[in-house]
Design a protein around this motif. Structure first.
Motif, short mmCIF file in Angstrom:
data_model
loop_
_atom_site.label_atom_id
_atom_site.label_comp_id
_atom_site.label_asym_id
_atom_site.label_seq_id
_atom_site.Cartn_x
_atom_site.Cartn_y
_atom_site.Cartn_z
N LEU A 40 0.87 -1.18 0.00
CA LEU A 40 0.00 0.00 0.00
C LEU A 40 0.91 1.23 0.00
N GLU A 50 -6.61 10.31 5.78
CA GLU A 50 -6.67 9.65 4.49
C GLU A 50 -5.87 8.34 4.49
N ALA A 53 -7.70 5.67 6.47
CA ALA A 53 -8.86 5.15 5.73
C ALA A 53 -8.41 4.13 4.69
N GLN A 54 -7.33 4.42 3.97
CA GLN A 54 -6.84 3.48 2.97
C GLN A 54 -6.30 2.20 3.61
N THR A 56 -7.33 0.89 6.37
CA THR A 56 -8.50 0.13 6.81
C THR A 56 -9.17 -0.56 5.63
N ASP A 57 -9.34 0.17 4.52
CA ASP A 57 -9.99 -0.42 3.35
C ASP A 57 -9.21 -1.61 2.82
N ARG A 58 -7.89 -1.53 2.85
CA ARG A 58 -7.08 -2.61 2.31
C ARG A 58 -6.74 -3.67 3.35
N GLY A 59 -7.12 -3.42 4.60
CA GLY A 59 -6.79 -4.37 5.66
C GLY A 59 -5.29 -4.46 5.91
N GLN A 60 -4.59 -3.33 5.74
CA GLN A 60 -3.15 -3.29 5.89
C GLN A 60 -2.75 -2.56 7.17
#
Length: 500
Positions: A40, A50, A53-54, A56-60
């Motif tokens: 990521l 930001e 949020a990214q 969390t969305d990618r589970g990273q």
């Protein structure tokens, strides 16, 4: 020679180690094998909100941040918790306020154990992984190495680091020989096994220091830097290896305070002894005055050793401290390091160091062995491994390499005036062979409940191992003879001929 080095009379069965048929973990030996998801990537100017949020969305749990021409940084969940939430700061701050320092990157073909060592040595949460073009292709964190051959060792290291008492620490640390034996049965390379053992030893030492200094709140732990010496500093310990150490202390401590620190360091050594990590009372011990000095005292002593290396055991101390690795306290502290950085430019001292290194001869048996009717034994450390370690240390010093482990030192010096690439490659192979024979022998002794030592009864080795040992010793002796002959004609620090 200690009792543990003597083989009981009449014991002649071959010493072998049974291999595990499952060999779990074998084949996951490089960093690229550990990558499971794409990285990521973020930017230094995006907000923490930001970035979170990214992630969390990618589970990273990690985001790689390019830092202009300064490499890459890594933003982690822990950074957000400590740098934003715990600090009471707003999530609209930019990422570059949290991530400012580049972290080391690791190539995908790097051995997993080397990457893990880098990660732990720098106390990092994660490192970016790059391909041959330098592009980021993933991130590795400590948890990823559970799937690597070193995984069980990292689990034990975590237990050691979390030990809540001296008893807990010693109980966990005493499992190290069993771990080493299991890794050997899985046929992992010996240099990976010793590296894992060293990482755990470091963790044991750090936790022992924490526990002892917790019990002495009047002592400022920030005033102490613990230096690992010897085989553990080089990441080459086996079952017989001692824990050699030194400390460098703040200059503003009084003699009375230094005495209090030395007493506490003696308690640390007691903890380590109880943890199954041997302390040689006649060797390098951090609690002794000779090995517990202030920064200025170390610097002054080092200058004296350079000026007159034959006085005050200068050559011995110089060799010891060239292997020093800080593992607790200020990582920038290395006793005498400022002076030893100029050591390679002192031709006379370099020549004496070479002569000292070559004085440890590679041979299958000594005259003492013959006279005492021990001609069928081989002191593998003294007459096989130590000569290679000494050659590697000196050769690396000549080329200005900061590598500590023997294999890396030899590779760094390959092609230098005193060590051709072919000779260096041969010595790396020889070192690996002798270390494997040594560890096999020791683990077999450990399995049988015998005293573990470095004196091998040649009759108990397989015919193949006897042949490999003899060939290895001949190879080392040949290199020593050539280097010794060349040293008679050339300045040790500026030779202009290559050993072929």
């Amino acid at each position: 020679m200690t009792d543990s080095d003597r083989e009981p009379a009449g014991r002649s069965e071959k010493l072998t180690v049974a291999r595990r048929r499952d060999r779990a973990g074998v084949g996951r030996g490089i960093v690229g094998d550990l990558l499971v998801t794409r990285p990521l990537m973020g930017t230094a100017t995006m907000t923490v909100r930001e970035a979170a949020a990214q992630m969390t969305d990618r589970g990273q749990e990690h985001m790689v941040i390019p830092l202009s021409d300064r490499g890459y940084g890594v933003l982690t969940d822990a950074d957000i918790r400590s740098g934003v939430v715990a600090a009471g700061r707003g999530p609209d701050m930019t990422v570059d306020e949290l991530v400012r320092v580049p972290v080391p990157v690791v190539h995908r073909d790097t051995a997993a154990i080397d990457a893990l060592t880098e990660l732990l040595d720098h106390d990092l949460t994660a490192m970016p992984v790059v391909d041959g073009d330098g592009a980021v292709i993933g991130v590795v964190a400590a948890v990823d190495f559970i799937a690597a051959p070193s995984g069980p060792g990292m689990s034990l290291r975590a237990q050691v680091s979390r030990a809540g008492s001296v008893d807990d620490l010693q109980s966990s640390a005493r499992r190290v020989p069993y771990l080493v034996a299991d890794m050997l049965r899985r046929e992992q390379p010996v240099h990976e096994i010793t590296a894992v053992a060293s990482l755990i030893h470091d963790a044991v030492v750090r936790r022992a220091l924490d526990l002892v200094f917790d019990a002495h709140p009047d002592l400022d732990r920030a005033a102490v830097t613990w230096l690992s010496l010897g085989s553990n500093a080089r990441r080459e310990p086996v079952l017989t290896s001692d824990i050699d150490s030194a400390v460098t202390l703040d200059d503003d401590l009084t003699e009375g305070q230094i005495a209090d620190y030395r007493k506490a360091l003696g308690e640390v050594n007691d903890v380590l002894s109880g943890a199954g990590l041997p302390i040689d009372e006649n060797g390098a011990i951090a609690a002794k005055p000779l090995f517990a000095r202030t920064h200025t005292q170390w610097r002054t002593a080092a200058q004296g050793w350079l000026a007159d290396p034959l006085e005050n055991k200068g050559l011995i101390f110089t060799s010891l401290l060239l292997d020093a690795r800080p593992i607790w306290g200020d990582p920038s502290r290395s006793a005498g390091g400022e002076v030893f950085g100029e050591l390679r430019h002192h031709s006379s001292t370099m020549g004496l160091l070479l002569a000292e290194a070559l004085s440890y001869k590679a041979r299958l048996r000594s005259m003492r062995d013959v006279l005492t009717r021990r001609a069928d034994t081989f002191e593998i450390k003294a007459h096989g491994l130590t000569p290679v370690v000494n050659i590697a240390r000196w050769a690396a010093l000549v080329v200005g390499s900061h590598a500590l482990d023997t294999r890396s030192r030899l590779r760094a010096a390959a092609g230098s005036p005193m060590l051709s690439e072919a000779r260096a490659a041969d010595l790396v192979e020889v070192f690996d062979v002798l270390q494997r024979v040594r560890l096999n022998y020791q683990v077999a002794q450990f399995d049988r409940g015998e005293p573990v030592g470095d004196v091998l009864d040649m009759k108990r080795l397989s015919p193949l191992d006897r042949s490999l040992v003899a060939q290895a010793v001949r190879e080392i002796a040949g290199v020593q003879r050539t280097m010794s002959n060349m040293s008679q004609f050339l300045p040790a620090s500026e030779p202009d001929t290559v050993v072929e």
